[in-house]
Design a protein around this motif. Structure first.
Motif: not given
Length: 268
Positions: A213-214, A186, A121, A191, A143, A193, A110, A119
């Motif tokens: 954010c992710a 996160c 995932v 972050l 990213a 999601v 992060f 990020v």
């Protein structure tokens, strides 16, 4: 002084290279081809062994690569063509393979410096070629890091490395954690999601990607389950004309990340 050319497929160094190629030695990565070796050099990987053919060393670009590798690796050894073919993971070898120490995981996935975290995932990304392609997309679209959850393909396997075209050497990576743990981390770092799932009411353009954010994408075969998607703060979908119901996961990720880049005004 030039080393003697290896002509036997049973040579211990050749067998060592095959062990790394086949995943029997997980402490090292198998890097094949001119472009990937150049990318690995640029990323500062610690090379331990390089095997190359004389035909590669006679080519201008190949000769420069061998010279550069020889400056950072003690064992840079010519091999006969048939020996290289026995080591190569591809159908047609480019004439060079290298073994390097596996890069350490990102200390903090992060920590994105001055950039707003974004990020990726990848949950149960079990196709190594797709996993590599997603890393390439992730780096291209801005990213700041990527996570592969437990059950995913090895992001540094030969197929994944080819798919990433070097992005796996540069993008901060983390692998092996459970989905719930990743999403919890996160949120603990502030972050939001977003999970990608077909049929979600919120379009990908309706999510605010400008904050930290992710984005979570599921496996190629079936995507995220409803229970997995429910772990996210928001579930977004990409509109598609019927009868098309889904996209290749790397393509879908590209759509999502470039929308994030658009909202962030392409501040890479």
């Amino acid at each position: 002084m030039k080393r003697e050319t290896i002509t036997s497929r049973r040579n211990p160094l050749v067998q060592r290279a095959r062990a790394v190629r086949d995943g029997r030695d997980r402490a090292r990565v198998f890097v094949e081809g001119v472009r990937l070796c150049e990318e690995a050099l640029g990323a500062g990987l610690a090379f331990e062994l390089v095997l190359f053919t004389d035909s590669l060393a006679r080519d201008g670009r190949g000769a420069r690569l061998v010279g550069s590798l020889a400056r950072v690796c003690r064992e840079v050894i010519p091999v006969a063509g048939p020996v290289m073919e026995s080591v190569s993971e591809t159908r047609t070898s480019q004439g060079v393979v290298a073994l390097a120490a596996r890069p350490a995981p990102a200390a903090d996935i992060f920590d994105s410096g001055n950039r707003t975290p974004l990020v990726v995932v990848m949950h149960r990304a079990n196709n190594p070629s797709n996993a590599g392609a997603m890393l390439r997309v992730a780096e291209a679209a801005g990213a700041t890091g990527a996570v592969a959850t437990e059950g995913s393909a090895d992001l540094l396997s030969p197929k994944s490395l080819r798919g990433s075209m070097g992005s796996a050497f540069r993008l901060p990576l983390l692998a092996g954690a459970g989905l719930a743990d990743v999403l919890g981390a996160c949120r603990a770092r502030g972050l939001r999601v977003a999970a990608a799932a077909a049929g979600a009411d919120t379009l990908h353009t309706g999510f605010d990607w400008t904050s930290p954010c992710a984005v979570v994408v599921g496996p190629e075969a079936g995507g995220l389950t409803p229970e997995e998607a429910a772990l996210a703060d928001a579930v977004v979908s990409i509109p598609m004309r019927p009868p098309v119901e889904s996209l290749n996961v790397a393509t879908a990720l590209a759509v999502l990340l470039y929308e994030a880049a658009r909202q962030r005004r392409f501040e890479f």
